[in-house]
Design a protein around this motif. Sequence first.
Motif, PDB file in Angstrom:
ATOM      1  N   MET A   1       5.421   7.550   3.018  1.00 30.64           N
ATOM      2  CA  MET A   1       4.193   6.913   2.245  1.00 30.64           C
ATOM      3  C   MET A   1       3.230   8.033   2.523  1.00 30.64           C
ATOM      4  O   MET A   1       2.183   8.255   1.580  1.00 30.64           O
ATOM      5  CB  MET A   1       3.832   5.527   3.042  1.00 30.64           C
ATOM      6  CG  MET A   1       4.340   4.340   2.536  1.00 30.64           C
ATOM      7  SD  MET A   1       4.032   2.952   3.247  1.00 30.64           S
ATOM      8  CE  MET A   1       4.976   1.655   2.594  1.00 30.64           C
ATOM      9  N   ILE A   2       3.174   8.637   3.848  1.00 27.47           N
ATOM     10  CA  ILE A   2       2.016   9.695   4.109  1.00 27.47           C
ATOM     11  C   ILE A   2       2.318  10.785   3.030  1.00 27.47           C
ATOM     12  O   ILE A   2       1.135  11.287   2.452  1.00 27.47           O
ATOM     13  CB  ILE A   2       2.422  10.200   5.665  1.00 27.47           C
ATOM     14  CG1 ILE A   2       1.856   9.025   6.383  1.00 27.47           C
ATOM     15  CG2 ILE A   2       1.446  11.303   5.638  1.00 27.47           C
ATOM     16  CD1 ILE A   2       2.035   9.118   7.883  1.00 27.47           C
ATOM     17  N   LEU A   3       3.584  11.042   2.928  1.00 24.89           N
ATOM     18  CA  LEU A   3       3.794  12.441   1.832  1.00 24.89           C
ATOM     19  C   LEU A   3       3.304  11.911   0.603  1.00 24.89           C
ATOM     20  O   LEU A   3       2.715  12.635  -0.055  1.00 24.89           O
ATOM     21  CB  LEU A   3       5.441  12.579   1.701  1.00 24.89           C
ATOM     22  CG  LEU A   3       5.898  13.411   3.153  1.00 24.89           C
ATOM     23  CD1 LEU A   3       7.160  13.540   2.997  1.00 24.89           C
ATOM     24  CD2 LEU A   3       5.096  14.507   3.456  1.00 24.89           C
ATOM     25  N   ASN A   4       3.482  10.663   0.098  1.00 23.93           N
ATOM     26  CA  ASN A   4       3.250   9.992  -1.041  1.00 23.93           C
ATOM     27  C   ASN A   4       1.686  10.013  -1.505  1.00 23.93           C
ATOM     28  O   ASN A   4       1.092  10.774  -2.388  1.00 23.93           O
ATOM     29  CB  ASN A   4       3.659   8.908  -1.308  1.00 23.93           C
ATOM     30  CG  ASN A   4       3.695   8.313  -2.746  1.00 23.93           C
ATOM     31  OD1 ASN A   4       3.997   9.164  -3.758  1.00 23.93           O
ATOM     32  ND2 ASN A   4       3.235   7.136  -2.880  1.00 23.93           N
TER      33      ASN A   4
ATOM     34  N   CYS B   1       0.684  -1.082   0.010  1.00 19.99           N
ATOM     35  CA  CYS B   1       0.024   0.097  -0.057  1.00 19.99           C
ATOM     36  C   CYS B   1       0.881   1.354  -0.072  1.00 19.99           C
ATOM     37  O   CYS B   1       0.426   2.400   0.461  1.00 19.99           O
ATOM     38  CB  CYS B   1      -0.975   0.172   1.293  1.00 19.99           C
ATOM     39  SG  CYS B   1      -2.215  -1.342   1.361  1.00 19.99           S
ATOM     40  N   CYS B   2       1.995   1.193  -0.629  1.00 19.52           N
ATOM     41  CA  CYS B   2       2.773   2.360  -0.640  1.00 19.52           C
ATOM     42  C   CYS B   2       2.295   3.477  -1.454  1.00 19.52           C
ATOM     43  O   CYS B   2       2.492   4.686  -1.162  1.00 19.52           O
ATOM     44  CB  CYS B   2       4.207   1.800  -1.029  1.00 19.52           C
ATOM     45  SG  CYS B   2       4.171   1.585  -2.834  1.00 19.52           S
ATOM     46  N   GLY B   3       1.386   3.240  -2.472  1.00 17.18           N
ATOM     47  CA  GLY B   3       0.564   4.233  -3.286  1.00 17.18           C
ATOM     48  C   GLY B   3       1.387   4.702  -4.557  1.00 17.18           C
ATOM     49  O   GLY B   3       0.962   5.739  -5.316  1.00 17.18           O
ATOM     50  N   ILE B   4       2.388   3.993  -4.679  1.00 22.08           N
ATOM     51  CA  ILE B   4       3.453   4.496  -5.731  1.00 22.08           C
ATOM     52  C   ILE B   4       2.234   4.476  -7.363  1.00 22.08           C
ATOM     53  O   ILE B   4       2.400   5.444  -8.048  1.00 22.08           O
ATOM     54  CB  ILE B   4       4.728   3.857  -5.877  1.00 22.08           C
ATOM     55  CG1 ILE B   4       5.408   4.114  -4.712  1.00 22.08           C
ATOM     56  CG2 ILE B   4       5.376   4.475  -7.196  1.00 22.08           C
ATOM     57  CD1 ILE B   4       6.690   3.489  -4.495  1.00 22.08           C
ATOM     58  N   CYS B   5       2.009   3.463  -7.513  1.00 19.42           N
ATOM     59  CA  CYS B   5       1.276   3.056  -8.662  1.00 19.42           C
ATOM     60  C   CYS B   5       0.100   4.028  -8.684  1.00 19.42           C
ATOM     61  O   CYS B   5      -0.336   4.352  -9.926  1.00 19.42           O
ATOM     62  CB  CYS B   5       0.923   1.383  -8.510  1.00 19.42           C
ATOM     63  SG  CYS B   5      -0.144   0.904  -7.378  1.00 19.42           S
ATOM     64  N   MET B   6      -0.603   4.289  -7.557  1.00 21.63           N
ATOM     65  CA  MET B   6      -1.838   5.020  -7.453  1.00 21.63           C
ATOM     66  C   MET B   6      -1.347   6.467  -7.917  1.00 21.63           C
ATOM     67  O   MET B   6      -2.314   6.642  -8.666  1.00 21.63           O
ATOM     68  CB  MET B   6      -2.372   5.045  -6.146  1.00 21.63           C
ATOM     69  CG  MET B   6      -2.864   3.807  -5.898  1.00 21.63           C
ATOM     70  SD  MET B   6      -3.329   3.846  -3.912  1.00 21.63           S
ATOM     71  CE  MET B   6      -4.465   4.997  -3.816  1.00 21.63           C
ATOM     72  N   ARG B   7      -0.154   6.790  -7.445  1.00 21.32           N
ATOM     73  CA  ARG B   7       0.011   8.368  -7.730  1.00 21.32           C
ATOM     74  C   ARG B   7       0.378   8.556  -8.987  1.00 21.32           C
ATOM     75  O   ARG B   7       0.483   9.527 -10.077  1.00 21.32           O
ATOM     76  CB  ARG B   7       1.252   8.644  -6.833  1.00 21.32           C
ATOM     77  CG  ARG B   7       1.633   9.980  -7.019  1.00 21.32           C
ATOM     78  CD  ARG B   7       2.507  10.817  -5.875  1.00 21.32           C
ATOM     79  NE  ARG B   7       2.666  12.197  -6.135  1.00 21.32           N
ATOM     80  CZ  ARG B   7       3.689  12.817  -5.217  1.00 21.32           C
ATOM     81  NH1 ARG B   7       4.139  12.304  -4.174  1.00 21.32           N
ATOM     82  NH2 ARG B   7       4.104  14.061  -5.594  1.00 21.32           N
TER      83      ARG B   7
ATOM     84  N   SER C   1       8.681   8.429  -6.536  1.00 20.50           N
ATOM     85  CA  SER C   1       7.549   8.956  -6.537  1.00 20.50           C
ATOM     86  C   SER C   1       7.333  10.299  -5.754  1.00 20.50           C
ATOM     87  O   SER C   1       6.446  11.107  -5.996  1.00 20.50           O
ATOM     88  CB  SER C   1       6.442   8.085  -5.459  1.00 20.50           C
ATOM     89  OG  SER C   1       4.979   8.346  -5.731  1.00 20.50           O
ATOM     90  N   LEU C   2       8.403  10.766  -4.854  1.00 22.58           N
ATOM     91  CA  LEU C   2       8.010  11.846  -4.505  1.00 22.58           C
ATOM     92  C   LEU C   2       8.934  12.955  -4.856  1.00 22.58           C
ATOM     93  O   LEU C   2       9.230  14.162  -4.479  1.00 22.58           O
ATOM     94  CB  LEU C   2       8.873  11.849  -2.726  1.00 22.58           C
ATOM     95  CG  LEU C   2       8.074  11.265  -1.919  1.00 22.58           C
ATOM     96  CD1 LEU C   2       8.638  10.806  -0.595  1.00 22.58           C
ATOM     97  CD2 LEU C   2       6.757  11.713  -1.600  1.00 22.58           C
TER      98      LEU C   2
ATOM     99  N   LEU D   1       9.587  15.355  -1.863  1.00 21.55           N
ATOM    100  CA  LEU D   1      10.581  15.288  -0.959  1.00 21.55           C
ATOM    101  C   LEU D   1      11.362  16.747  -0.755  1.00 21.55           C
ATOM    102  O   LEU D   1      11.541  17.508  -2.062  1.00 21.55           O
ATOM    103  CB  LEU D   1      11.527  14.144  -1.207  1.00 21.55           C
ATOM    104  CG  LEU D   1      12.771  14.201  -0.105  1.00 21.55           C
ATOM    105  CD1 LEU D   1      11.938  13.034   1.071  1.00 21.55           C
ATOM    106  CD2 LEU D   1      13.954  13.572  -0.674  1.00 21.55           C
ATOM    107  N   ILE D   2      11.726  17.408   0.258  1.00 22.83           N
ATOM    108  CA  ILE D   2      12.168  18.623   0.562  1.00 22.83           C
ATOM    109  C   ILE D   2      13.569  18.447   1.072  1.00 22.83           C
ATOM    110  O   ILE D   2      13.694  18.387   2.293  1.00 22.83           O
ATOM    111  CB  ILE D   2      11.243  19.586   1.349  1.00 22.83           C
ATOM    112  CG1 ILE D   2      10.174  19.847   0.586  1.00 22.83           C
ATOM    113  CG2 ILE D   2      12.143  21.041   1.460  1.00 22.83           C
ATOM    114  CD1 ILE D   2       9.028  20.663   1.537  1.00 22.83           C
ATOM    115  N   PRO D   3      14.405  18.217   0.235  1.00 21.06           N
ATOM    116  CA  PRO D   3      15.921  17.861   0.824  1.00 21.06           C
ATOM    117  C   PRO D   3      16.667  19.176   1.305  1.00 21.06           C
ATOM    118  O   PRO D   3      17.763  19.462   0.541  1.00 21.06           O
ATOM    119  CB  PRO D   3      16.361  17.167  -0.256  1.00 21.06           C
ATOM    120  CG  PRO D   3      16.084  18.054  -1.546  1.00 21.06           C
ATOM    121  CD  PRO D   3      14.644  18.431  -0.990  1.00 21.06           C
ATOM    122  N   ASP D   4      16.401  19.936   2.272  1.00 21.35           N
ATOM    123  CA  ASP D   4      17.349  20.797   2.846  1.00 21.35           C
ATOM    124  C   ASP D   4      17.772  20.625   4.025  1.00 21.35           C
ATOM    125  O   ASP D   4      17.629  19.501   4.288  1.00 21.35           O
ATOM    126  CB  ASP D   4      16.080  22.275   2.714  1.00 21.35           C
ATOM    127  CG  ASP D   4      15.086  22.057   3.562  1.00 21.35           C
ATOM    128  OD1 ASP D   4      15.069  21.262   4.513  1.00 21.35           O
ATOM    129  OD2 ASP D   4      14.201  22.535   3.446  1.00 21.35           O
TER     130      ASP D   4
END
Length: 347
Positions: A296-299, A101-107, A192-193, A305-308
């Motif tokens: 997963m929640i972010l996805n 249920c990672c949601g990658i395919c859904m997104r 995905s992010l 993804l905010i890489p700072d």
Amino acid sequence: MQIFKETVNRKNLSVLNEMPIAIVYKPGAPATHHFNDEIECKSTCLNCVNPRCMYFDESDIECSEVKNFTNDRRLSVCPVDAITWNADKDSPIFDTNKCICCGICMRRCPVGAIYYDEEVKVCTTPSDNTTRVKASTYSIQFQKEQLETLINKPRGGVLIKESDELFDKIYAKLLSIKNIYHNPIGRNLLISLGCKSAMRRIGDVYTRMDAVYSASDNSFGAVEIEFGRDTLDAARGILDDIAVLHTRYGIDKNDNQALVVCLQLPNARQGYWQVIKDVKTVENIHISTITIGAMMILNWNGCLLIPDDVTYYIDYDNMSLRPAIEWQLDGKVNLSDKTLGILEPMK
């Protein structure tokens, strides 16, 4: 255009009659398409010739910052091999025993036809806004052009709503999953992010880091992915990664937004937190930490993804990811305190 095996013997596909102006996700149902005249309709699978729900593009698994990185070439979107193609219906099918249920395919579904309702499903019911046509050079090209337009349409809503009960189900699988899936889960969620991410090949002892990523703002970093309890090894490993990227590839340590991806945040008394703090104090290097559950929640919420140096930086003085995730969601996370170590250490 890369042609995958799902196109072999393809006889039919579907196209849209009218292009929507926006797509809105709703937990428990296929997304809805919205039009200028305030009409909306439910999305349905278009039987894509090159299904984005199943395959990444080759450019997604490359990081141009690291030349000659011997990365794994697998393009499968599902990190646990839970998606196969139903040749009779020309649509994906999901193995619920494998699915996490990672949601990658859904997104990634261009139309929003894939959704979660106790399990991941795909809507194949014909829509008033779709037409079934024979597969031909023209119809394949026409569908491709429609999808390229569609993926850039505004999207809103939530794919899956997080809960303690859902994560109990997901983490029961993740805690027992084979380690061959650990790196693909981390890499595929990064993609995905909104990142490009390359992971090392299984058995490659020369490439030290688990993966590298570059984000949409062109920031870059090494990645250590740790599903076990000994996250101190991940802290040491990411330091090694920073050094290797500097000496072998000429990437300055201050240009490396290093990231540790773990299944659960380490317990408060583990040495991981002090190492992360010491590295910042001595070297001014901010090593970010994020969990698979937080990703997963972010996805599910359509975030990037905010890489700072700030967003996902947590250490001995502050071990909670909750403020950062809630800031990105612009709302509260529906997850109890300390649940499974996803947003705070369990103890």
